[in-house]
Design a protein around this motif. Structure first.
Motif, short mmCIF file in Angstrom:
data_model
loop_
_atom_site.label_atom_id
_atom_site.label_comp_id
_atom_site.label_asym_id
_atom_site.label_seq_id
_atom_site.Cartn_x
_atom_site.Cartn_y
_atom_site.Cartn_z
N SER A 143 -8.01 4.13 -15.55
CA SER A 143 -9.34 4.09 -16.05
C SER A 143 -10.24 4.19 -14.29
O SER A 143 -10.56 5.31 -14.33
N GLN A 144 -9.63 3.46 -13.77
CA GLN A 144 -10.05 3.05 -12.45
C GLN A 144 -9.27 4.38 -11.03
O GLN A 144 -10.43 5.32 -11.04
N LYS A 145 -8.27 4.80 -11.69
CA LYS A 145 -7.60 6.04 -10.54
C LYS A 145 -8.25 7.11 -10.96
O LYS A 145 -8.65 8.40 -10.36
N LYS A 146 -8.59 7.86 -12.21
CA LYS A 146 -9.27 8.64 -12.77
C LYS A 146 -10.75 8.71 -13.45
O LYS A 146 -10.76 10.02 -13.23
N HIS A 147 -11.51 7.81 -13.35
CA HIS A 147 -12.26 7.45 -12.99
C HIS A 147 -12.88 7.96 -15.21
O HIS A 147 -13.70 9.19 -14.22
N THR A 148 -12.45 7.49 -15.60
CA THR A 148 -12.53 7.60 -16.57
C THR A 148 -12.75 6.32 -17.98
O THR A 148 -11.52 5.62 -17.92
N GLU A 149 -13.49 6.86 -19.17
CA GLU A 149 -13.13 5.89 -20.07
C GLU A 149 -12.91 6.58 -21.41
O GLU A 149 -12.63 6.04 -22.20
N ASN A 150 -12.08 7.80 -21.42
CA ASN A 150 -11.49 8.43 -22.12
C ASN A 150 -10.11 7.97 -22.85
O ASN A 150 -9.87 7.90 -22.56
N ASP A 167 -8.10 9.15 -24.89
CA ASP A 167 -7.30 10.64 -25.19
C ASP A 167 -6.26 10.59 -24.10
O ASP A 167 -4.86 9.98 -24.48
N LYS A 168 -6.86 10.46 -22.96
CA LYS A 168 -6.35 10.90 -21.85
C LYS A 168 -5.78 9.51 -21.48
O LYS A 168 -4.57 9.65 -20.49
N ILE A 169 -5.90 8.29 -21.82
CA ILE A 169 -5.58 6.92 -20.94
C ILE A 169 -4.59 6.75 -21.93
O ILE A 169 -3.42 6.37 -21.51
N PHE A 170 -4.62 6.79 -23.71
CA PHE A 170 -3.51 6.97 -24.49
C PHE A 170 -2.60 7.40 -23.64
O PHE A 170 -1.44 7.68 -24.31
N SER A 171 -2.38 8.84 -23.88
CA SER A 171 -1.61 9.97 -23.07
C SER A 171 -1.02 9.67 -22.10
O SER A 171 0.88 9.74 -22.23
N ILE A 188 -0.41 0.75 -28.40
CA ILE A 188 -1.09 2.03 -28.42
C ILE A 188 -1.30 2.22 -30.03
O ILE A 188 -2.09 3.28 -30.11
N ASN A 189 0.22 2.45 -30.71
CA ASN A 189 0.12 3.02 -31.89
C ASN A 189 -1.13 1.78 -32.49
O ASN A 189 -2.20 2.33 -33.76
N THR A 190 -1.03 0.83 -32.17
CA THR A 190 -2.56 -0.36 -33.26
C THR A 190 -3.57 -0.30 -32.61
O THR A 190 -4.84 0.03 -33.52
N HIS A 191 -4.02 0.93 -32.06
CA HIS A 191 -5.36 0.82 -31.30
C HIS A 191 -5.36 2.25 -31.49
O HIS A 191 -6.68 2.92 -30.90
N ARG A 192 -4.53 3.35 -31.54
CA ARG A 192 -5.23 4.75 -31.40
C ARG A 192 -5.90 5.27 -32.36
O ARG A 192 -7.64 5.65 -31.84
#
Length: 249
Positions: free
Chosen positions: A173-180, A182-186, A208-212
């Motif tokens: 999240s910090q590296k890519k500046h995202t809170e998305n 879908d991208k983080i899980f992928s 990941i499966n628990t919080h998907r």
């Protein structure tokens, strides 16, 4: 945006938590062999969208107070409070430090400040050490004799299996500046599947499966805040025991 490490880029979920209902707390006290708390001076720290606090104030006698340092959430709750004409509820947009100073000033001016119930749901794990100490100061100074504190928190050892996943989520999240997520899980899933039989990677994939399918806002608040404090139950017991002075349960 963050406040002392706590996520404020999005408002929290609009949820109701029955476990912090004063009558439910009293019922659990009875089951545990304690006398129920008769008075209902009630304080909620970090009330989110306010659904629980508003419901408890409108459905109970007594005096209810809450604070949340997300101004959008406070404005939302105040609007409902005004429309519903709830007269036994005071809402603040204070940080915990500001609330502590407010109460101290009120007490110094001769006002009676004290609570029979002090509750916080989830917040304790998501704020930094300084704010945890401020929360403990509020409890120590303003919990009435015979009062009760309800604190929910992420507990070890159960949450230990999520620690590695959370670390990778946050780094990405910090590296890519995202809170998305879908991208983080992928990304995290691809990383873990490089060696899927590794125990750590199995835990990451399970997380990941628990919080998907959990609520996107919950995932941001749970996994991307700067502080993620995971105590053992014995740690919390010792912390509360060391407060002393308040006389609460």
């Amino acid at each position: 945006m963050k406040y002392d490490g706590y996520i404020q880029s999005s408002d929290y979920e609009d949820l109701y938590f029955d476990v912090i209902q004063p009558n439910i707390i009293n019922l659990n006290l009875l089951f545990a062999g304690f006398k129920p708390v008769k008075n209902k001076h009630y304080l909620e720290l970090g009330f989110g969208m306010g659904r629980s606090l508003l419901t408890h104030a409108v459905s109970n006698e007594g005096y209810f107070v809450g604070t949340d340092f997300n101004e959008n959430q406070v404005a939302f709750a105040k609007n409902i409070c005004e429309q519903a004409k709830i007269s036994n509820l005071t809402l603040y947009a204070d940080s915990f430090e500001q609330l502590l100073e407010r109460f101290r000033k009120m007490k110094a001016n001769g006002e009676e400040v004290g609570f029979d119930f002090i509750v916080l749901h989830g917040i304790y794990c998501w704020v930094n050490e300084e704010n945890r100490q401020i929360i403990l100061s509020i409890i120590k100074e303003f919990l009435r004799e015979g009062g009760v504190v309800y604190i929910s928190y992420n507990c070890l050892p159960g949450r230990a299996t999520n620690m590695d996943a959370r670390h990778i989520f946050k780094l990405y999240s910090q590296k890519k500046h995202t809170e998305n997520f879908d991208k983080i899980f992928s990304f995290t899933e691809k990383f873990a599947q490089l060696e899927p039989e590794n125990t750590i990677n199995k835990n990451i994939l399970d997380t990941i499966n628990t919080h998907r399918h959990s609520h996107p806002i919950y995932r941001v608040h749970e996994f991307l805040c700067d502080s993620w404090y995971l105590p053992y139950f014995s740690d919390m017991t010792e912390t509360m025991k060391n407060l002393g002075g308040g006389g609460g349960t």
